[in-house]
Design an enzyme around this catalytic site. Sequence first.
Site, mmCIF file in Angstrom:
data_model
loop_
_atom_site.group_PDB
_atom_site.id
_atom_site.type_symbol
_atom_site.label_atom_id
_atom_site.label_comp_id
_atom_site.label_asym_id
_atom_site.label_seq_id
_atom_site.Cartn_x
_atom_site.Cartn_y
_atom_site.Cartn_z
ATOM 1 N N ASP A 1 20.063 -26.873 25.709
ATOM 2 C CA ASP A 1 20.460 -27.419 24.397
ATOM 3 C C ASP A 1 20.761 -26.270 23.446
ATOM 4 O O ASP A 1 20.487 -25.118 23.752
ATOM 5 C CB ASP A 1 19.306 -28.264 23.840
ATOM 6 N N ASP B 1 19.292 -26.029 20.457
ATOM 7 C CA ASP B 1 18.222 -26.111 19.463
ATOM 8 C C ASP B 1 18.718 -26.981 18.302
ATOM 9 O O ASP B 1 19.160 -28.107 18.575
ATOM 10 C CB ASP B 1 17.784 -24.696 19.051
HETATM 11 N N1 LIG Z 1 15.258 -25.941 21.701
HETATM 12 C C1 LIG Z 1 14.130 -25.675 22.344
HETATM 13 N N2 LIG Z 1 13.063 -25.189 21.663
HETATM 14 C C2 LIG Z 1 11.906 -24.896 22.326
HETATM 15 N N3 LIG Z 1 11.736 -25.080 23.639
HETATM 16 C C3 LIG Z 1 12.765 -25.555 24.338
HETATM 17 N N4 LIG Z 1 12.884 -25.834 25.644
HETATM 18 C C4 LIG Z 1 14.129 -26.300 25.854
HETATM 19 N N5 LIG Z 1 14.826 -26.340 24.695
HETATM 20 C C5 LIG Z 1 13.997 -25.882 23.735
#
Ligand SMILES: Nc1ncnc2[nH]cnc12
Length: 291
Positions: free
Chosen positions: A210, A212
């Site tokens: 992703d 974030d």
């Molecule tokens: N955006 C994110 N923040 C923290 N841990 C994660 N693991 C996978 N995506 C994450």
Amino acid sequence: MSESIPLAVIGGSGFYDMPGLEDAEELEIATPFGPPSDRIRVGTLGGRRVAFLARHGRHHTILPSELPQRANFWALKQLGVERVLSVSAVGSLREVYAPGHLVVPSQLIDRTWGRPSTFFGDGLVGHISFAEPFCPRMRQAALAAARCAGATVHEGGTYVVMQGPAFSTRAESELHRAWGADLIGMTALPEAKLAREAELCYATLACVTDYDCWHETEAAVDAATVFETLRRNVAVSQEAVRLLAGALPPREGCACATALDAAIVAPRAAVPAEVRERLAPILRRWLEAGT
Ligand SMILES: Nc1ncnc2[nH]cnc12
Ligand SMILES: CSC[C@H]1O[C@H](OP(=O)(O)O)[C@H](O)[C@@H]1O
């Protein structure tokens, strides 16, 4: 401990087993730090003895801040493990690291708190060198394996380790970007520190799931999206692990294997008997090197 195990894999979110691990037995190992995250599966992969541990447990029941990291590394050392590949889901803080890509990070920033993060203490003072938090040889081997597995792979990057379990706010995400961090996750610390104290070669294969919550046109991360991206991409990570098992770097001459020599300042005779006993698998080489 009857044999050495050249590689252990710590499977993170979405990576709960290791297809192709042949003749595997499941070992329940008691440690002075309580039970590890799960029973450890030991079998053969790529012609090598390989151990597999599901970081959050096989049913994903352990939060990042609850992980029994000291128990996990004590148990791996007790089994005779030499190298560890951690597989982790991460959020991307840079456009170029897109969901579905793999990254072998080179640096860490610690934003965790309250996690037991050392084997030292109780009369044993030590300070490991941690300028390079990952084993350079393992990093190169993991990169090569991930490329051979057909993934889009990035070399290097700074992984900021947050406490969780909530994901970041937008302000935090922008702060981490401004610090120069490239990836975000919740588990690489204290794992990497404990691996170094345990004289294990350690690297992370990070699976980007992703963006974030900083990205202007992508939705903010949630767990459902992370797991869906992992489900679609886990087979490539598993193939990378299989290839890595067959192409491990040499341990001879690797600084990870003797990290305690420059870390522990006290004479061996000054290590309290109780600490020697409790940390026997961790300290064995260092204690024997001084006799
Ligand atoms: N955006 C994110 N923040 C923290 N841990 C994660 N693991 C996978 N995506 C994450
Ligand atoms: C399920 S999203 C957050 C979770 O996933 C990552 O775990 P791991 O490194 O074990 O794959 C991240 O660090 C969080 O713990």
